[in-house]
Enzyme design. Structure first.
Site, PDB file in Angstrom:
ATOM      1  N   CYS A 119       0.806  -1.239   0.000  1.00  0.00           N
ATOM      2  CA  CYS A 119       0.000   0.000   0.000  1.00  0.00           C
ATOM      3  C   CYS A 119       0.831   1.277   0.000  1.00  0.00           C
ATOM      4  O   CYS A 119       0.303   2.354  -0.274  1.00  0.00           O
ATOM      5  CB  CYS A 119      -0.953   0.000   1.178  1.00  0.00           C
ATOM      6  SG  CYS A 119      -1.935  -1.503   1.267  1.00  0.00           S
ATOM      7  N   HIS A 244      -2.878   6.821   2.445  1.00  0.00           N
ATOM      8  CA  HIS A 244      -3.399   5.553   1.925  1.00  0.00           C
ATOM      9  C   HIS A 244      -4.811   5.341   2.468  1.00  0.00           C
ATOM     10  O   HIS A 244      -5.076   5.561   3.654  1.00  0.00           O
ATOM     11  CB  HIS A 244      -2.480   4.407   2.335  1.00  0.00           C
ATOM     12  CG  HIS A 244      -3.088   3.068   2.129  1.00  0.00           C
ATOM     13  ND1 HIS A 244      -3.672   2.706   0.935  1.00  0.00           N
ATOM     14  CD2 HIS A 244      -3.230   1.996   2.958  1.00  0.00           C
ATOM     15  CE1 HIS A 244      -4.149   1.481   1.043  1.00  0.00           C
ATOM     16  NE2 HIS A 244      -3.894   1.026   2.262  1.00  0.00           N
ATOM     17  N   ASN A 274     -10.362  -0.063  -0.301  1.00  0.00           N
ATOM     18  CA  ASN A 274      -8.912  -0.033  -0.120  1.00  0.00           C
ATOM     19  C   ASN A 274      -8.268  -0.681  -1.344  1.00  0.00           C
ATOM     20  O   ASN A 274      -8.358  -1.889  -1.522  1.00  0.00           O
ATOM     21  CB  ASN A 274      -8.554  -0.790   1.164  1.00  0.00           C
ATOM     22  CG  ASN A 274      -7.052  -0.855   1.420  1.00  0.00           C
ATOM     23  OD1 ASN A 274      -6.244  -0.664   0.507  1.00  0.00           O
ATOM     24  ND2 ASN A 274      -6.686  -1.147   2.657  1.00  0.00           N
TER      25      ASN A 274
HETATM   26  O1  UT7 Z   1      -4.119  -1.504   3.502  1.00  0.00           O
HETATM   27  C1  UT7 Z   1      -3.195  -2.161   4.275  1.00  0.00           C
HETATM   28  C2  UT7 Z   1      -3.152  -1.616   5.655  1.00  0.00           C
HETATM   29  N1  UT7 Z   1      -4.252  -2.161   6.397  1.00  0.00           N
HETATM   30  C3  UT7 Z   1      -4.833  -1.493   7.369  1.00  0.00           C
HETATM   31  O2  UT7 Z   1      -4.463  -0.377   7.652  1.00  0.00           O
HETATM   32  C4  UT7 Z   1      -5.919  -2.188   8.145  1.00  0.00           C
HETATM   33  C5  UT7 Z   1      -5.949  -1.729   9.568  1.00  0.00           C
HETATM   34  N2  UT7 Z   1      -6.975  -2.385  10.348  1.00  0.00           N
HETATM   35  C6  UT7 Z   1      -8.286  -2.048  10.227  1.00  0.00           C
HETATM   36  O3  UT7 Z   1      -8.634  -1.165   9.456  1.00  0.00           O
HETATM   37  C7  UT7 Z   1      -9.291  -2.732  11.129  1.00  0.00           C
HETATM   38  O4  UT7 Z   1      -8.599  -3.493  12.088  1.00  0.00           O
HETATM   39  C8  UT7 Z   1     -10.272  -3.661  10.345  1.00  0.00           C
HETATM   40  C9  UT7 Z   1     -11.210  -2.808   9.530  1.00  0.00           C
HETATM   41  C10 UT7 Z   1      -9.495  -4.616   9.462  1.00  0.00           C
HETATM   42  C11 UT7 Z   1     -11.115  -4.462  11.338  1.00  0.00           C
HETATM   43  O5  UT7 Z   1     -11.786  -3.594  12.239  1.00  0.00           O
HETATM   44  P1  UT7 Z   1     -11.721  -3.854  13.811  1.00  0.00           P
HETATM   45  O6  UT7 Z   1     -12.502  -2.773  14.430  1.00  0.00           O
HETATM   46  O7  UT7 Z   1     -10.260  -3.971  14.184  1.00  0.00           O
HETATM   47  O8  UT7 Z   1     -12.487  -5.208  13.965  1.00  0.00           O
HETATM   48  P2  UT7 Z   1     -11.976  -6.619  14.544  1.00  0.00           P
HETATM   49  O9  UT7 Z   1     -11.106  -7.303  13.546  1.00  0.00           O
HETATM   50  O10 UT7 Z   1     -11.444  -6.421  15.903  1.00  0.00           O
HETATM   51  O11 UT7 Z   1     -13.341  -7.395  14.650  1.00  0.00           O
HETATM   52  C12 UT7 Z   1     -14.362  -7.003  15.593  1.00  0.00           C
HETATM   53  C13 UT7 Z   1     -15.534  -7.938  15.462  1.00  0.00           C
HETATM   54  C14 UT7 Z   1     -15.164  -9.409  15.515  1.00  0.00           C
HETATM   55  O12 UT7 Z   1     -16.217 -10.102  16.160  1.00  0.00           O
HETATM   56  P3  UT7 Z   1     -16.103 -10.504  17.704  1.00  0.00           P
HETATM   57  O13 UT7 Z   1     -14.900 -11.384  17.813  1.00  0.00           O
HETATM   58  O14 UT7 Z   1     -15.939  -9.199  18.448  1.00  0.00           O
HETATM   59  O15 UT7 Z   1     -17.391 -11.171  17.956  1.00  0.00           O
HETATM   60  C15 UT7 Z   1     -15.127  -9.830  14.082  1.00  0.00           C
HETATM   61  O16 UT7 Z   1     -15.386 -11.203  13.898  1.00  0.00           O
HETATM   62  O17 UT7 Z   1     -16.153  -7.741  14.186  1.00  0.00           O
HETATM   63  C16 UT7 Z   1     -16.246  -9.001  13.507  1.00  0.00           C
HETATM   64  N3  UT7 Z   1     -16.113  -8.762  12.073  1.00  0.00           N
HETATM   65  C17 UT7 Z   1     -17.145  -8.438  11.280  1.00  0.00           C
HETATM   66  N4  UT7 Z   1     -18.466  -8.284  11.541  1.00  0.00           N
HETATM   67  C18 UT7 Z   1     -19.273  -7.938  10.515  1.00  0.00           C
HETATM   68  C19 UT7 Z   1     -14.975  -8.794  11.321  1.00  0.00           C
HETATM   69  N5  UT7 Z   1     -15.280  -8.505  10.052  1.00  0.00           N
HETATM   70  C20 UT7 Z   1     -16.609  -8.277  10.007  1.00  0.00           C
HETATM   71  C21 UT7 Z   1     -17.500  -7.927   8.976  1.00  0.00           C
HETATM   72  N6  UT7 Z   1     -18.808  -7.771   9.274  1.00  0.00           N
HETATM   73  N7  UT7 Z   1     -17.077  -7.732   7.702  1.00  0.00           N
END
Ligand code: UT7
Length: 318
Positions: A119, A244, A274
């Site tokens: 990225c 980004h 993204n």
């Molecule tokens: O481009 C390369 C660089 N990448 C980045 O900069 C990415 C940086 N990270 C992020 O932007 C965020 O961490 C994400 C958008 C990837 C994820 O967001 P988050 O707030 O960190 O969510 P999480 O992974 O901690 O997941 C929270 C909850 C989980 O459920 P439980 O365990 O709390 O029950 C996930 O299973 O949300 C759940 N979850 C979803 N729910 C509905 C994960 N993906 C989804 C989804 N829809 N698509």
């Protein structure tokens, strides 16, 4: 040994971008996996994204974006002597993208290489173009970020499928009497290499979202400030900030700490998703097309992603 005199500075002459026509909304994704519009918009900020069709490759996207930038620059194909393509999603490793893109655009026998820093790739490629023009190893450079992330995504994995998308953006870089592309600040954190990866040729892209989120919201605003310092630009004077497009929450967190009060903040992720190395030139080109930044405006670019890697510079809008 003779040395070659390059230009006193380099500048961006024009931008171009291309997105596939197929729109995939959050509702579309909710129909095939356990996700919903509320989660996606509140956690990532995306409303819809563009996905290439099976017959549309990352090379096709690059040719479209690169061709538009070239046409807008007023140069002809024969004026370009170096093509750099930033990408991390080529379908095959060999041959590289740059030589094929150049041939499709009628650019004959340029230097042609790819950069893979995921990225942050466009900012690395732009820095190399700037250096090449100033060192005299190229006169005019076509720099393209292109990604077809959709071919490396597991479309049953909601943690990645809702985030990544396809697209391309490009810039033509040429000589200038004064520097209009600032010094690059670049670096990496290889200790976090596992945080975003495609493990092997049979695997899909996976990321430890929270590891990357924490890093992006704590380590990068000092980098953004350092880029401005090295360019001699007060963040308060920036016309725009184009980081980004990884996550709207990350974009807003870095922007808040930067103090770029007058700057338009790129939020292209809302409608583009993204697109990794394509996200910065795509967002910037669209911003210029909408007339949100004027000629002469100073824009801070900040790329970050897998590696982990980061890079950025201040550029002047042509
Ligand atoms: O481009 C390369 C660089 N990448 C980045 O900069 C990415 C940086 N990270 C992020 O932007 C965020 O961490 C994400 C958008 C990837 C994820 O967001 P988050 O707030 O960190 O969510 P999480 O992974 O901690 O997941 C929270 C909850 C989980 O459920 P439980 O365990 O709390 O029950 C996930 O299973 O949300 C759940 N979850 C979803 N729910 C509905 C994960 N993906 C989804 C989804 N829809 N698509």
């Amino acid at each position: 040994m003779k040395t070659i005199q390059g230009a006193p500075g380099a500048k961006i002459l024009a931008f171009g971008h291309y997105q596939p026509s197929k729109v995939v909304t959050n509702a579309d994704l909710s129909a095939t996996m356990d996700t919903n519009d509320e989660w996606i918009q509140s956690r990532v900020g995306i409303r819809e994204r563009r996905i290439a069709t099976a017959g549309e490759s990352e090379i096709d996207l690059a040719v479209q974006a690169g061709g538009k930038a070239l046409a807008a620059s007023g140069l002809s194909a024969g004026d370009i002597d170096l093509v750099i393509v930033a990408t991390c999603t080529l379908e095959a490793q060999i041959p590289n993208a740059a030589a094929r893109v150049a041939t499709r655009l009628g650019i004959e026998a340029p230097g042609a290489f790819d950069v893979n820093t995921a990225c942050s790739g466009f900012c690395y490629a732009l820095a190399l173009a700037n250096d090449a023009v100033r060192a005299g190893s190229a006169v005019n450079v076509l720099v393209i970020g292109t990604e077809k992330l959709s071919q490396w995504i597991d479309w049953t994995d909601r943690s990645t499928a809702v985030i990544f998308a396809d697209g391309a953006g490009a810039a033509v870089v040429g000589p200038s009497d004064t520097p209009r592309i600032g010094p690059v600040v670049w670096g990496s954190a290889g200790d976090k290499a596992d945080a975003i990866m495609i493990k092997d040729r049979g695997s899909f892209l996976r990321q430890e979202g929270q590891t990357v989120f924490r890093w992006a919201t704590t380590a990068l605003h000092p980098v953004a400030k350092e880029i401005c310092e090295r360019a001699g630009v007060d963040p308060a004077d920036l016309a725009a900030f184009v980081p980004h497009q990884a996550n709207l929450r990350i974009i807003e967190a870095i922007a808040r700490r930067l103090g770029a009060d007058k700057a338009v903040i790129a939020k292209d992720i809302v409608l583009a998703g993204n697109t990794s190395a394509a996200s910065i030139p795509l967002a910037l080109s669209r911003m210029v097309e909408r007339g949100e930044v004027q000629s002469g405006g100073l824009v801070l670019l900040l790329g970050f992603g897998a590696g982990l890697t980061y890079a950025g510079q201040v550029v002047e809008i042509p």
